[in-house]
Design a protein around this motif. Structure first.
Motif, PDB file in Angstrom:
ATOM      1  N   LYS B   5       0.877  -1.173   0.000  1.00  0.00           N
ATOM      2  CA  LYS B   5       0.000   0.000   0.000  1.00  0.00           C
ATOM      3  C   LYS B   5       0.907   1.213   0.000  1.00  0.00           C
ATOM      4  O   LYS B   5       1.806   1.315   0.826  1.00  0.00           O
ATOM      5  CB  LYS B   5      -0.849   0.038   1.265  1.00  0.00           C
ATOM      6  N   PRO B   6       0.678   2.126  -0.910  1.00  0.00           N
ATOM      7  CA  PRO B   6       1.546   3.302  -0.918  1.00  0.00           C
ATOM      8  C   PRO B   6       1.347   4.105   0.346  1.00  0.00           C
ATOM      9  O   PRO B   6       0.297   4.064   0.966  1.00  0.00           O
ATOM     10  CB  PRO B   6       1.068   4.076  -2.139  1.00  0.00           C
ATOM     11  N   VAL B   7       2.392   4.818   0.702  1.00  0.00           N
ATOM     12  CA  VAL B   7       2.368   5.663   1.878  1.00  0.00           C
ATOM     13  C   VAL B   7       1.640   6.960   1.497  1.00  0.00           C
ATOM     14  O   VAL B   7       1.594   7.332   0.335  1.00  0.00           O
ATOM     15  CB  VAL B   7       3.835   5.860   2.324  1.00  0.00           C
ATOM     16  N   GLU B   8       1.029   7.613   2.480  1.00  0.00           N
ATOM     17  CA  GLU B   8       0.211   8.788   2.171  1.00  0.00           C
ATOM     18  C   GLU B   8       0.996  10.076   2.355  1.00  0.00           C
ATOM     19  O   GLU B   8       1.486  10.348   3.436  1.00  0.00           O
ATOM     20  CB  GLU B   8      -1.008   8.834   3.097  1.00  0.00           C
ATOM     21  N   ARG B   9       1.010  10.863   1.339  1.00  0.00           N
ATOM     22  CA  ARG B   9       1.719  12.147   1.418  1.00  0.00           C
ATOM     23  C   ARG B   9       0.746  13.273   1.734  1.00  0.00           C
ATOM     24  O   ARG B   9      -0.429  13.189   1.441  1.00  0.00           O
ATOM     25  CB  ARG B   9       2.444  12.418   0.096  1.00  0.00           C
ATOM     26  N   HIS B  10       1.279  14.286   2.368  1.00  0.00           N
ATOM     27  CA  HIS B  10       0.496  15.494   2.693  1.00  0.00           C
ATOM     28  C   HIS B  10      -0.684  15.155   3.592  1.00  0.00           C
ATOM     29  O   HIS B  10      -1.749  15.750   3.473  1.00  0.00           O
ATOM     30  CB  HIS B  10      -0.010  16.206   1.441  1.00  0.00           C
ATOM     31  N   SER B  11      -0.520  14.207   4.466  1.00  0.00           N
ATOM     32  CA  SER B  11      -1.611  13.815   5.352  1.00  0.00           C
ATOM     33  C   SER B  11      -1.454  14.441   6.726  1.00  0.00           C
ATOM     34  O   SER B  11      -2.310  14.278   7.573  1.00  0.00           O
ATOM     35  CB  SER B  11      -1.635  12.299   5.505  1.00  0.00           C
ATOM     36  N   GLY B  12      -0.359  15.155   6.938  1.00  0.00           N
ATOM     37  CA  GLY B  12      -0.111  15.705   8.269  1.00  0.00           C
ATOM     38  C   GLY B  12       0.710  14.768   9.123  1.00  0.00           C
ATOM     39  O   GLY B  12       1.104  15.118  10.219  1.00  0.00           O
ATOM     40  N   VAL B  13       0.944  13.565   8.598  1.00  0.00           N
ATOM     41  CA  VAL B  13       1.790  12.609   9.312  1.00  0.00           C
ATOM     42  C   VAL B  13       3.000  12.334   8.429  1.00  0.00           C
ATOM     43  O   VAL B  13       2.846  11.978   7.262  1.00  0.00           O
ATOM     44  CB  VAL B  13       1.036  11.297   9.615  1.00  0.00           C
ATOM     45  N   SER B  14       4.189  12.512   8.967  1.00  0.00           N
ATOM     46  CA  SER B  14       5.386  12.371   8.156  1.00  0.00           C
ATOM     47  C   SER B  14       5.544  10.929   7.682  1.00  0.00           C
ATOM     48  O   SER B  14       5.046   9.995   8.303  1.00  0.00           O
ATOM     49  CB  SER B  14       6.615  12.803   8.949  1.00  0.00           C
ATOM     50  N   LEU B  15       6.233  10.768   6.577  1.00  0.00           N
ATOM     51  CA  LEU B  15       6.357   9.441   5.974  1.00  0.00           C
ATOM     52  C   LEU B  15       7.067   8.484   6.922  1.00  0.00           C
ATOM     53  O   LEU B  15       6.659   7.332   7.077  1.00  0.00           O
ATOM     54  CB  LEU B  15       7.109   9.539   4.642  1.00  0.00           C
ATOM     55  N   TRP B  16       8.146   8.945   7.565  1.00  0.00           N
ATOM     56  CA  TRP B  16       8.881   8.036   8.458  1.00  0.00           C
ATOM     57  C   TRP B  16       7.967   7.577   9.587  1.00  0.00           C
ATOM     58  O   TRP B  16       8.057   6.433  10.045  1.00  0.00           O
ATOM     59  CB  TRP B  16      10.147   8.695   8.988  1.00  0.00           C
ATOM     60  N   ARG B  17       7.081   8.448  10.017  1.00  0.00           N
ATOM     61  CA  ARG B  17       6.182   8.093  11.098  1.00  0.00           C
ATOM     62  C   ARG B  17       5.157   7.044  10.656  1.00  0.00           C
ATOM     63  O   ARG B  17       4.869   6.064  11.362  1.00  0.00           O
ATOM     64  CB  ARG B  17       5.481   9.361  11.577  1.00  0.00           C
ATOM     65  N   GLN B  18       4.593   7.225   9.466  1.00  0.00           N
ATOM     66  CA  GLN B  18       3.650   6.242   8.930  1.00  0.00           C
ATOM     67  C   GLN B  18       4.315   4.884   8.768  1.00  0.00           C
ATOM     68  O   GLN B  18       3.744   3.838   9.074  1.00  0.00           O
ATOM     69  CB  GLN B  18       3.126   6.707   7.573  1.00  0.00           C
ATOM     70  N   ILE B  19       5.556   4.924   8.244  1.00  0.00           N
ATOM     71  CA  ILE B  19       6.262   3.670   8.003  1.00  0.00           C
ATOM     72  C   ILE B  19       6.562   2.977   9.329  1.00  0.00           C
ATOM     73  O   ILE B  19       6.384   1.762   9.470  1.00  0.00           O
ATOM     74  CB  ILE B  19       7.541   3.952   7.196  1.00  0.00           C
ATOM     75  N   ALA B  20       6.984   3.750  10.324  1.00  0.00           N
ATOM     76  CA  ALA B  20       7.244   3.167  11.641  1.00  0.00           C
ATOM     77  C   ALA B  20       5.978   2.521  12.194  1.00  0.00           C
ATOM     78  O   ALA B  20       6.011   1.399  12.708  1.00  0.00           O
ATOM     79  CB  ALA B  20       7.765   4.241  12.601  1.00  0.00           C
ATOM     80  N   ASP B  21       4.860   3.213  12.051  1.00  0.00           N
ATOM     81  CA  ASP B  21       3.602   2.675  12.576  1.00  0.00           C
ATOM     82  C   ASP B  21       3.230   1.367  11.872  1.00  0.00           C
ATOM     83  O   ASP B  21       2.768   0.417  12.501  1.00  0.00           O
ATOM     84  CB  ASP B  21       2.471   3.705  12.408  1.00  0.00           C
ATOM     85  N   ARG B  22       3.447   1.326  10.552  1.00  0.00           N
ATOM     86  CA  ARG B  22       3.065   0.121   9.818  1.00  0.00           C
ATOM     87  C   ARG B  22       3.998  -1.036  10.119  1.00  0.00           C
ATOM     88  O   ARG B  22       3.574  -2.193  10.187  1.00  0.00           O
ATOM     89  CB  ARG B  22       3.003   0.419   8.332  1.00  0.00           C
ATOM     90  N   ILE B  23       5.286  -0.740  10.272  1.00  0.00           N
ATOM     91  CA  ILE B  23       6.217  -1.815  10.626  1.00  0.00           C
ATOM     92  C   ILE B  23       5.872  -2.350  12.011  1.00  0.00           C
ATOM     93  O   ILE B  23       5.902  -3.562  12.250  1.00  0.00           O
ATOM     94  CB  ILE B  23       7.667  -1.301  10.576  1.00  0.00           C
ATOM     95  N   ARG B  24       5.492  -1.444  12.909  1.00  0.00           N
ATOM     96  CA  ARG B  24       5.141  -1.881  14.255  1.00  0.00           C
ATOM     97  C   ARG B  24       3.956  -2.843  14.226  1.00  0.00           C
ATOM     98  O   ARG B  24       3.953  -3.868  14.917  1.00  0.00           O
ATOM     99  CB  ARG B  24       4.807  -0.670  15.132  1.00  0.00           C
ATOM    100  N   VAL B  25       2.971  -2.523  13.394  1.00  0.00           N
ATOM    101  CA  VAL B  25       1.811  -3.411  13.269  1.00  0.00           C
ATOM    102  C   VAL B  25       2.226  -4.748  12.663  1.00  0.00           C
ATOM    103  O   VAL B  25       1.803  -5.811  13.119  1.00  0.00           O
ATOM    104  CB  VAL B  25       0.709  -2.737  12.417  1.00  0.00           C
ATOM    105  N   SER B  26       3.072  -4.692  11.630  1.00  0.00           N
ATOM    106  CA  SER B  26       3.519  -5.931  10.989  1.00  0.00           C
ATOM    107  C   SER B  26       4.221  -6.828  11.991  1.00  0.00           C
ATOM    108  O   SER B  26       4.016  -8.041  12.009  1.00  0.00           O
ATOM    109  CB  SER B  26       4.464  -5.618   9.824  1.00  0.00           C
ATOM    110  N   ILE B  27       5.052  -6.215  12.830  1.00  0.00           N
ATOM    111  CA  ILE B  27       5.752  -7.007  13.840  1.00  0.00           C
ATOM    112  C   ILE B  27       4.751  -7.641  14.794  1.00  0.00           C
ATOM    113  O   ILE B  27       4.843  -8.829  15.118  1.00  0.00           O
ATOM    114  CB  ILE B  27       6.754  -6.115  14.612  1.00  0.00           C
ATOM    115  N   ALA B  28       3.752  -6.835  15.213  1.00  0.00           N
ATOM    116  CA  ALA B  28       2.743  -7.361  16.133  1.00  0.00           C
ATOM    117  C   ALA B  28       1.972  -8.510  15.487  1.00  0.00           C
ATOM    118  O   ALA B  28       1.554  -9.447  16.171  1.00  0.00           O
ATOM    119  CB  ALA B  28       1.786  -6.243  16.546  1.00  0.00           C
ATOM    120  N   ASP B  29       1.778  -8.444  14.162  1.00  0.00           N
ATOM    121  CA  ASP B  29       1.071  -9.523  13.460  1.00  0.00           C
ATOM    122  C   ASP B  29       1.969 -10.731  13.222  1.00  0.00           C
ATOM    123  O   ASP B  29       1.521 -11.722  12.657  1.00  0.00           O
ATOM    124  CB  ASP B  29       0.551  -9.012  12.107  1.00  0.00           C
TER     125      ASP B  29
END
Lengths: 245, 245
Positions: B5-29
């Motif tokens: 899934k592409p990362v979302e730009r201009h969402s108010g959340v920085s890309l590194w932050r989105q990626i960190a959040d998604r990796i964290r979920v992947s690890i939890a899964d």
DNA sequence: CAAATTTGTCTATTAATCTAGACAACTACA
DNA sequence: TGTAGTTGTCTAGATTAATAGACAAATTTG
């Protein structure tokens, strides 16, 4: 107005985004119910310790969401923001649960089809993997606004015509009845929360960063045999879930 | 590896932050459980459609959290972090519910005190408004990491010493027992989701933008009289709730 | 009508985020 | 030993986010 909690810098979340999130929570908490509108942008800027332009970016974002409306010379008024509660119990039904809180509740069938059960679905439905299941996707609306989107899985062997009945009746409860199952029970519901993905945002008209409540549920017949498993995502801004024993 | 899934730009959340959040979920899964470490930063960058440096910022953030550790020449290994499930049923208990999923479960008492019941609390406890109630705030830990924070309200008239017993035993269940209530039932649980506020982030060591699951619950004695109402916020990254009828 | 209040728009500057490329440092393995 | 694979560091430039100030435009109030 004095500054309450300072906004966090260098956190990976832009300031306008943090401010928008906090104003949204304040509105939901009824903080501005007396006036029906937000304090002037200048006051909000002082309160959050940022520039007025940053607050304006937050307000534009909330206006995009449909939560507030800014009127030149007048102020920023609160437009929406009421939250509905869906009761979750042994007899959880989407329409019936929300029926008394809104004037119209409906679902729209997105698509349906048959496919072999994944390992997860097979486990939940207590059938053999690769056995055929019917998958149904739908979107739930309250007062014309989308509030949920869901995937449902039914064992084909037991309910071969369920998709047709859902399409015809517009209701899973009535479709089950037409398939010879007049009543069924909610066996379990697992709830988690996360940010909405692109598809969920499209289906429910959510803005980036919106939160969804995801409920994974199993329904059984009165003998306890699984008849349906489903995954429903609710817009957390619009719906909360209430479990009752 | 192809981009998911592409990362979302201009969402108010920085890309590194989105990626960190998604990796964290992947690890939890449990996505990387086989290797015990993450794919190379270059592959992750391709997968998320960003530059390697942006992924590195995300990994540095996760390393700061203690979830991963990057080793030069070797890779990025996963240190901790899986998601727990708290069962919600008629006999919901925090420690007992998580006990078999972790090696240590505990709660820490933050503060306690008496105050007159607000209208909401009085309604939930079925007592007269302004009647005194005991308020208890605590934080829940699993394996030494905070996963929840909660407010509990008890009617003073019926349980005058509950705060002292909670402090002494470290457990609401045992405190009730010491007050002459050996068993009690979960009457209802209402779940909603939103962004964590500053205090919740502080108590549970969450990063800005983190999501909390908020559960508002009522417990009753075996006759159905309310003995406790509470509001618990769980870190959605670490806990999901599973309701069983 | 005039003044005060509030949102809208414009320009300019600074700081943070993201991209791009090159190369160093370290590990594992044939 | 040396080669491939991986993380660490550095420089440079482009884009986005935030600050600052001035003034226009609309509404409300006296």
């Amino acid at each position: 107005m004095a500054q309450q909690k300072p906004v966090e810098r260098h956190s990976g979340v832009s300031l306008w985004r943090q401010i928008a999130d906090r104003i949204r929570v304040s509105i939901a908490d009824g903080e501005f119910r007396e006036t029906g509108r937000l304090p002037p942008a200048f006051d909000l800027a002082e309160r959050f310790g940022v520039n007025r332009h940053t607050v304006r970016a937050a307000l534009a974002f909330l206006a995009e969401e449909g939560l507030v409306e800014s009127i030149q010379g007048h102020g920023t008024v609160i437009v929406g923001g009421r939250q509905l509660t869906l009761p979750i119990s042994k007899r959880t039904r989407f329409s019936a649960g929300l029926g008394d809180q809104a004037s119209s509740v409906s679902t729209r069938l997105l698509r349906s089809g048959e496919l072999p059960a994944s390992l997860e679905v097979a486990t939940l439905l207590q059938i053999a993997p690769e056995q055929p299941v019917t998958e149904v996707e739908e979107v739930g609306y309250v007062d014309g606004r989308p509030v949920s989107c869901s995937q449902h899985f039914f064992p084909v062997e037991r309910f071969p015509d369920i998709a047709r009945h859902i399409a015809a009746t517009g209701s899973i409860t009535r479709a089950f009845a037409a398939c010879g199952l007049p009543d069924y029970l909610r066996h379990s519901t697992e709830v988690s929360a996360r940010h909405a993905d692109a598809r969920e945002r499209e289906l429910m008209q959510l803005s980036p960063g919106a939160i969804v409540l995801e409920a994974r549920a199993i329904n059984t017949d009165l003998e306890g045999r699984p008849v349906q498993c489903s995954r429903t995502r609710f817009s957390a801004d619009r719906i909360s879930l209430k479990m009752t024993a």
